[in-house]
Design a protein around this motif. Sequence first.
Motif, PDB file in Angstrom:
ATOM      1  N   LEU A  10      14.659 -46.775 -49.620  1.00  0.00           N
ATOM      2  CA  LEU A  10      16.091 -46.712 -49.904  1.00  0.00           C
ATOM      3  C   LEU A  10      16.382 -45.852 -51.124  1.00  0.00           C
ATOM      4  N   LEU A  14      18.410 -42.348 -50.845  1.00  0.00           N
ATOM      5  CA  LEU A  14      19.737 -42.387 -51.464  1.00  0.00           C
ATOM      6  C   LEU A  14      19.844 -41.389 -52.613  1.00  0.00           C
ATOM      7  N   SER A 151      17.216 -47.851 -44.282  1.00  0.00           N
ATOM      8  CA  SER A 151      17.573 -47.140 -45.511  1.00  0.00           C
ATOM      9  C   SER A 151      18.473 -45.949 -45.210  1.00  0.00           C
ATOM     10  N   THR A 155      22.263 -45.651 -46.575  1.00  0.00           N
ATOM     11  CA  THR A 155      22.644 -44.449 -47.319  1.00  0.00           C
ATOM     12  C   THR A 155      23.861 -43.784 -46.699  1.00  0.00           C
ATOM     13  N   CYS A 159      27.518 -43.192 -48.372  1.00  0.00           N
ATOM     14  CA  CYS A 159      28.159 -41.875 -48.385  1.00  0.00           C
ATOM     15  C   CYS A 159      29.599 -41.968 -47.909  1.00  0.00           C
TER      16      CYS A 159
END
Length: 210
Positions: A10, A14, A151, A155, A159
């Motif tokens: 993650l 990210l 993940s 992410t 976003c």
Amino acid sequence: MYVRFSLLALSSILFLVDPFAALPTFLAITEGDVPAVRRRTARKGALTALIVLSAFAFAGEEIFRLFGITLPAFELAGGVVLLLIGLDMLEAKRSPTQESHEEAAEAALKEDAGIVPLGIPMLAGPGAITSVMVLVGQAQTRWQMVAILGSIFITAAICYLVLGNSDRVARALGETGVRILVRIMGLLLVALAVQYFVNGMADLGVIAKP
């Protein structure tokens, strides 16, 4: 072990996608748009990043086999890419590997920039793709693959939340806050790049495994 791998997946994905660093460009691209249009653009960008990164997650092993690339080689190459991006982030700027000035200027003239260049390469750029493929190469169980895909989904959701509410996020953080956050992510990314180097050297047998 599973929790540690999940956190690694993650954080690395990210930090490389880094929607906070994309905020200024996103605001420039969507300047004059009503909130509903901005949210739609953010949704298209997030979905594009989700699809692209997931595709490389599923195809990672096949790509390795097709080109005869070993995991240590990709870890070392990935470390170089991540290091370059991380060093740019330490200066609170977007790396040219993620977004060039020409792409940003061209995007501002497009009616729909959600897919290109927002989704790719601004969000799902070479660094994020490299990180996903390295993680896939390291995954040894089905649960670790689930962690990678989870993940990517988390992410993409972040976003959308950040860019879809870009006005409020930008006001809350301020320009200084965004720069500080980007620098912190850059520092962590440089550390992650060094870890990739260490893993690659250890897998090659040059150094002992930590």
